[in-house]
Design an enzyme around this catalytic site. Structure first.
Site, mmCIF file in Angstrom:
data_model
loop_
_atom_site.group_PDB
_atom_site.id
_atom_site.type_symbol
_atom_site.label_atom_id
_atom_site.label_comp_id
_atom_site.label_asym_id
_atom_site.label_seq_id
_atom_site.Cartn_x
_atom_site.Cartn_y
_atom_site.Cartn_z
ATOM 1 N N GLU A 44 0.887 -1.458 -0.401
ATOM 2 C CA GLU A 44 -0.193 0.022 0.219
ATOM 3 C C GLU A 44 0.824 1.306 0.472
ATOM 4 O O GLU A 44 2.124 0.783 0.642
ATOM 5 C CB GLU A 44 -0.690 0.272 1.381
ATOM 6 C CG GLU A 44 -2.032 1.187 1.234
ATOM 7 C CD GLU A 44 -3.152 1.278 2.229
ATOM 8 O OE1 GLU A 44 -3.467 0.228 1.947
ATOM 9 O OE2 GLU A 44 -3.121 2.574 3.168
ATOM 10 N N THR B 186 -3.783 5.313 -1.886
ATOM 11 C CA THR B 186 -5.086 5.124 -1.073
ATOM 12 C C THR B 186 -5.691 6.581 -1.360
ATOM 13 O O THR B 186 -5.708 6.646 -2.082
ATOM 14 C CB THR B 186 -4.535 5.519 0.589
ATOM 15 O OG1 THR B 186 -4.089 7.075 0.462
ATOM 16 C CG2 THR B 186 -3.935 4.969 1.445
ATOM 17 N N ALA C 240 -9.073 12.059 2.295
ATOM 18 C CA ALA C 240 -10.653 11.685 3.418
ATOM 19 C C ALA C 240 -11.015 13.230 3.051
ATOM 20 O O ALA C 240 -11.878 13.460 3.558
ATOM 21 C CB ALA C 240 -11.077 11.208 4.008
HETATM 22 P P1 FAD Z 1 -18.055 0.967 6.985
HETATM 23 O O1 FAD Z 1 -17.486 -0.727 7.012
HETATM 24 O O2 FAD Z 1 -19.199 1.622 7.250
HETATM 25 O O3 FAD Z 1 -17.787 0.516 8.729
HETATM 26 C C1 FAD Z 1 -17.395 1.829 9.514
HETATM 27 C C2 FAD Z 1 -18.070 2.030 10.797
HETATM 28 O O4 FAD Z 1 -20.186 1.473 10.581
HETATM 29 C C3 FAD Z 1 -17.547 0.391 11.813
HETATM 30 O O5 FAD Z 1 -18.072 0.392 12.891
HETATM 31 C C4 FAD Z 1 -18.757 -0.646 11.446
HETATM 32 O O6 FAD Z 1 -19.803 -1.784 12.017
HETATM 33 C C5 FAD Z 1 -20.781 0.651 11.375
HETATM 34 N N1 FAD Z 1 -21.812 -0.283 10.447
HETATM 35 C C6 FAD Z 1 -21.353 -0.590 9.051
HETATM 36 N N2 FAD Z 1 -22.637 -0.520 8.543
HETATM 37 C C7 FAD Z 1 -23.481 -0.257 9.524
HETATM 38 C C8 FAD Z 1 -24.763 -0.172 9.297
HETATM 39 N N3 FAD Z 1 -25.311 -0.939 8.321
HETATM 40 N N4 FAD Z 1 -25.711 0.775 10.532
HETATM 41 C C9 FAD Z 1 -24.878 0.448 12.462
HETATM 42 N N5 FAD Z 1 -23.609 0.388 11.345
HETATM 43 C C10 FAD Z 1 -23.358 0.069 10.989
HETATM 44 N N6 FAD Z 1 -9.423 6.020 4.739
HETATM 45 C C11 FAD Z 1 -9.145 7.226 3.812
HETATM 46 O O7 FAD Z 1 -9.669 7.644 4.463
HETATM 47 N N7 FAD Z 1 -8.342 7.016 3.228
HETATM 48 C C12 FAD Z 1 -8.391 5.531 2.876
HETATM 49 O O8 FAD Z 1 -7.555 5.082 1.882
HETATM 50 C C13 FAD Z 1 -8.249 4.302 3.483
HETATM 51 N N8 FAD Z 1 -8.237 3.139 3.831
HETATM 52 C C14 FAD Z 1 -7.860 2.269 4.630
HETATM 53 C C15 FAD Z 1 -7.495 1.019 4.036
HETATM 54 C C16 FAD Z 1 -7.889 -0.266 4.945
HETATM 55 C C17 FAD Z 1 -7.535 -1.447 4.515
HETATM 56 C C18 FAD Z 1 -8.425 0.647 6.147
HETATM 57 C C19 FAD Z 1 -8.136 -0.917 7.154
HETATM 58 C C20 FAD Z 1 -8.680 1.925 6.589
HETATM 59 C C21 FAD Z 1 -9.265 2.071 5.363
HETATM 60 N N9 FAD Z 1 -8.835 3.500 6.162
HETATM 61 C C22 FAD Z 1 -8.741 4.588 4.780
HETATM 62 C C23 FAD Z 1 -9.677 4.234 6.856
HETATM 63 C C24 FAD Z 1 -11.273 4.048 6.864
HETATM 64 O O9 FAD Z 1 -11.589 4.737 5.886
HETATM 65 C C25 FAD Z 1 -11.713 4.270 8.532
HETATM 66 O O10 FAD Z 1 -11.358 3.023 9.225
HETATM 67 C C26 FAD Z 1 -13.099 4.261 8.744
HETATM 68 O O11 FAD Z 1 -13.341 4.987 9.927
HETATM 69 C C27 FAD Z 1 -13.793 3.116 7.970
HETATM 70 O O12 FAD Z 1 -14.393 2.892 7.094
HETATM 71 P P2 FAD Z 1 -15.160 1.449 6.579
HETATM 72 O O13 FAD Z 1 -14.958 1.433 5.411
HETATM 73 O O14 FAD Z 1 -14.605 0.379 7.244
HETATM 74 O O15 FAD Z 1 -16.186 1.541 6.933
#
Ligand code: FAD
Length: 288
Positions: free
Chosen positions: A17, A48, A51
């Site tokens: 990454e 990445t 945000a």
């Molecule tokens: P989600 O899958 O939407 O989950 C976020 C939260 O919402 C979790 O607590 C989940 O349990 C909850 N949730 C999900 N669905 C529901 C629902 N239907 N109802 C209620 N609650 C729900 N950030 C950046 O800005 N840029 C990047 O390039 C980036 N790359 C990343 C790469 C990896 C491998 C990882 C692990 C993280 C990365 N992040 C990045 C960080 C990420 O954006 C944050 O961790 C963010 O807070 C959550 O993103 P997510 O897609 O996991 O969210």
């Protein structure tokens, strides 16, 4: 090529990454980094996405396009949604299509208290559904071995993860962790809950103390005493902490591979030296 199909190989997938340089800095620095990283022959390289809520930021698409066309390596373009409207996401998808980028890591993005979310996408699963409607993309997602910081429990987070996978995610990459026991526990629960897509372990080598403190504050990863002792012992020597960080990451990876992990995703922090040292140490293990 779909990233999920890489996992049919009879060995763990190995990916890297990188992040785009700051907007104020020269874009070319990333290509110097990629010139070095390409020799490590990763299965794919992910880029990445900032945000910051600026849909005009095209650097992720540009860099991912160059990973494909200039370096001949499969790119995975990250995309966050919480600060965008549907129309803005559509524009970003168009740009990715133009560059023939097929694989997207669909993310919610962190919620920045200074930038109110646009509310058209509340969760990554909303973005997954939207991308699927637009067709022509393979979708990856993020997962959290210790549970996401917003979730009440790991079990609740895994329920949401299952819904995200069912919405159309074919591959997952984990948040960084320093204690493999969390990853094994998460994996067991995920599989029991019917999450059957490949799950790559995200490994971040320690390069310096400030970096790790920042990351841990952001993502809440637990630090085992073996790790904190290492930090305390070597924090005053940048070279020693880097060497210890490389050794720690290699140790984690050897254990993960021995446990049959689907793949390793290395958070390179745009540091080709560290990525190379780790890659050289694990090549024989990955291909064994
Ligand atoms: P989600 O899958 O939407 O989950 C976020 C939260 O919402 C979790 O607590 C989940 O349990 C909850 N949730 C999900 N669905 C529901 C629902 N239907 N109802 C209620 N609650 C729900 N950030 C950046 O800005 N840029 C990047 O390039 C980036 N790359 C990343 C790469 C990896 C491998 C990882 C692990 C993280 C990365 N992040 C990045 C960080 C990420 O954006 C944050 O961790 C963010 O807070 C959550 O993103 P997510 O897609 O996991 O969210």
């Amino acid at each position: 090529m779909q990233i999920a199909s890489l996992f049919q190989k009879n060995r763990p997938v190995f990916s890297l990454e990188i992040f785009p340089p700051k907007r104020t800095g020269p874009i070319d620095t990333i290509y110097k980094t990629l010139d070095s990283l390409k020799d490590l022959e990763p299965d794919f390289i992910s880029v990445t996405y900032g945000a910051g809520g600026n849909a005009a930021d095209t650097s992720t698409a540009d860099i991912a396009g160059n990973i494909l066309h200039r370096y001949g390596i499969l790119p995975l373009a990250h995309l966050t949604c919480v600060n965008y409207s549907r129309h803005e996401v559509e524009q970003i998808l168009e740009r990715l299509k133009e560059k023939n980028i097929k694989n997207i890591l669909a993310l919610r993005g962190d919620i920045n208290p200074d930038i109110p979310p646009k509310k058209e996408f509340s969760h990554a699963s909303d973005l997954v559904k939207f991308i699927r409607e637009k067709g022509d993309f393979y979708i990856s997602g993020a997962c959290y071995p210790e549970g996401h910081v917003d979730a009440k429990s790991l079990d609740e987070d895994i329920e949401h993860l299952k819904a995200k996978v069912d919405a159309g995610v074919s591959h997952l990459i984990s948040q960084l962790f320093f204690d493999n026991a969390y990853f094994y526990n998460f994996l067991e629960k995920a599989r029991k809950n019917g999450i059957n897509v490949p799950i790559q372990a995200g490994i971040m080598p320690v390069i310096n103390k400030a970096q790790i403190e920042r990351m841990v504050t952001l993502c809440g990863a637990s630090l085992p005493s073996k790790f904190t002792k290492m930090m305390q012992r070597f924090e005053h020597s940048p070279e020693a902490i880097r060497e210890a960080g490389i050794a720690y990451a290699v140790d984690q990876i050897v254990d993960l591979v021995a446990h049959g992990v689907d793949g390793i995703h290395l958070y390179t922090m745009n540091n080709p030296y560290v990525a190379r040292r780790i890659s050289d140490s694990i090549k024989g293990i990955l291909y064994a």
